[in-house]
Scaffold this active site. Structure first.
Site, short mmCIF file in Angstrom:
data_model
loop_
_atom_site.label_atom_id
_atom_site.label_comp_id
_atom_site.label_asym_id
_atom_site.label_seq_id
_atom_site.Cartn_x
_atom_site.Cartn_y
_atom_site.Cartn_z
N HIS A 57 0.93 -1.17 0.25
CA HIS A 57 -0.19 0.15 0.13
C HIS A 57 0.89 1.30 0.03
O HIS A 57 1.91 1.00 0.18
CB HIS A 57 -1.13 -0.03 1.09
CG HIS A 57 -0.49 0.08 2.68
ND1 HIS A 57 0.54 -1.01 3.05
CD2 HIS A 57 -0.43 1.05 3.55
CE1 HIS A 57 0.69 -0.51 4.23
NE2 HIS A 57 0.25 0.55 4.67
N HIS A 59 1.38 3.86 1.92
CA HIS A 59 1.95 4.45 3.23
C HIS A 59 3.47 4.62 3.07
O HIS A 59 4.07 3.86 2.58
CB HIS A 59 1.40 3.74 4.51
CG HIS A 59 0.14 4.29 4.72
ND1 HIS A 59 -0.69 3.49 5.52
CD2 HIS A 59 -0.69 5.08 4.28
CE1 HIS A 59 -1.86 3.99 5.73
NE2 HIS A 59 -1.87 5.14 4.94
N ASP A 61 5.76 4.63 5.22
CA ASP A 61 6.78 3.35 5.88
C ASP A 61 6.53 2.22 5.09
O ASP A 61 7.13 1.15 5.61
CB ASP A 61 6.26 3.25 7.33
CG ASP A 61 4.85 2.90 7.66
OD1 ASP A 61 3.83 3.20 6.80
OD2 ASP A 61 4.54 2.03 8.58
N HIS A 62 5.85 2.01 3.88
CA HIS A 62 6.19 0.90 3.12
C HIS A 62 6.63 1.25 1.78
O HIS A 62 6.99 0.27 1.05
CB HIS A 62 4.83 0.62 2.92
CG HIS A 62 4.17 0.04 4.17
ND1 HIS A 62 3.98 -1.41 4.68
CD2 HIS A 62 3.46 0.68 5.39
CE1 HIS A 62 3.42 -1.34 5.97
NE2 HIS A 62 3.41 -0.19 6.26
N HIS A 115 -7.61 -1.07 5.70
CA HIS A 115 -6.42 -0.12 6.09
C HIS A 115 -6.24 1.03 5.22
O HIS A 115 -6.24 2.20 5.59
CB HIS A 115 -5.08 -0.94 6.09
CG HIS A 115 -3.94 -0.24 6.68
ND1 HIS A 115 -3.97 0.36 8.11
CD2 HIS A 115 -2.79 0.25 5.92
CE1 HIS A 115 -2.86 1.16 8.17
NE2 HIS A 115 -2.25 1.04 7.05
N ASP A 134 -0.30 -4.04 6.12
CA ASP A 134 -1.03 -3.43 7.62
C ASP A 134 -2.29 -4.13 7.39
O ASP A 134 -3.37 -3.56 7.93
CB ASP A 134 -0.86 -2.07 7.56
CG ASP A 134 0.56 -1.46 7.84
OD1 ASP A 134 1.38 -2.37 7.90
OD2 ASP A 134 0.87 -0.38 7.93
N HIS A 172 4.60 -5.24 10.61
CA HIS A 172 5.07 -4.37 11.93
C HIS A 172 4.97 -5.30 13.13
O HIS A 172 4.29 -6.41 12.92
CB HIS A 172 4.09 -3.44 12.30
CG HIS A 172 4.06 -2.11 11.28
ND1 HIS A 172 4.70 -1.17 11.66
CD2 HIS A 172 3.11 -1.82 10.18
CE1 HIS A 172 4.45 -0.17 10.60
NE2 HIS A 172 3.53 -0.60 9.57
FE FE Z 1 2.72 0.56 8.24
ZN ZN Z 2 0.12 1.26 6.71
#
Ligand code: FE
Ligand code: ZN
Length: 256
Positions: A57, A59, A61-62, A115, A134, A172
């Site tokens: 996805h 985001h 942090d990905h 998400h 996530d 995570h």
């Molecule tokens: Fe994440």
């Molecule tokens: Zn995420």
């Protein structure tokens, strides 16, 4: 039939980035590179050349490492068609039911909105490996930032339907907190309590609790169990519809 070598790289506070290597073709993929540098280091250490960047996805942090890794290696970026505008450097847009080869390893794309709306998961059946970002966490699930409870429950049910021996590689390390919440929902689930002890032991030694076995998630993850009567009762909704129960569990977890 290609069985992948899979390596886990912990980055940032609690993210996991994965390297997938196909020994037969030497193809190497990274899943959800939050940052580039630790990935580069591991590639160099292993003597692997990056060929694919897979995003679950959009985001940061990905996807934060996408462009630097692409520039350094020429690897192709694969992501959801629905999120094409939000995935840096995307080359190949995929959607639910698509499959592709990572070297000689077959990858199946599953759309798992909730998400985010364009969230996808990558399933490598020959390696019994699911990369679900996530969506599903060990003993938990992702927050509903863009989708509805109904969408997320349907996504989790798709994942729940995969084979028992599927290893869930989530993005995570949230398991210890998730376990504490899960215990409040289902106090009499002996397997959940046993798993919690195992998780605490692993974390006290600095070991990861991810990946986890899908069969164990089915028996101990409250977010996969909103259709189980003991879970319904646990959140004060005996006999209620699973979507309603799932929504209530998610709301309680948000406030936990
Ligand atoms: Fe994440
Ligand atoms: Zn995420």
């Amino acid at each position: 039939m290609a069985k992948l070598q899979i390596e886990q790289i912990p980055v940032l506070t609690d993210n996991y980035v994965y390297l997938l290597h196909d020994p037969e073709s030497q193809a190497t993929a990274v899943v959800d590179p939050a940052v580039a540098e630790p990935v580069q280091e591991r590639l160099a250490k292993n003597g692997w050349r990056l060929t694919h960047i897979l995003n679950t996805h959009h985001h940061n942090d990905h996807t934060g490492g996408n462009l630097a890794l692409k520039q350094a290696s020429g690897a192709k970026v694969i992501g959801a068609r629905q999120d094409a505008q939000r995935i840096p450097g995307i080359d190949t847009e995929v959607t639910d039911g698509d499959s592709f080869l990572m070297g000689t390893a077959a990858a199946m794309v599953m759309s798992v909105p909730g998400h985010t709306l364009g969230h996808i998961a990558y399933w490598f059946p020959e390696s019994q490996a699911l990369f679900c970002g996530d969506t599903l966490f060990a003993m938990g699930c992702g927050r509903l930032f863009e989708g509805s409870a109904e969408q997320m429950w349907a996504s989790l049910m798709k994942i729940r339907g995969l084979p028992d021996d599927t290893l869930v590689y989530c993005a995570h390390e949230y398991t210890q907190t998730n376990a504490r919440f899960a215990r409040m929902v289902e106090r009499d689930n002996a397997e959940l309590l046993a798993r919690m002890a195992d998780i605490d032991a692993k974390r006290s030694h600095g070991l990861p609790t991810v990946p986890s076995l899908l069969a164990l998630e089915r028996r101990t993850n409250p977010f996969l169990r909103a259709d189980v009567e003991s879970v319904k009762k646990g959140v004060g909704l005996p006999g209620a519809d699973p979507v309603q129960v799932f929504g209530e569990i998610r709301r309680r977890k948000d406030a936990f």
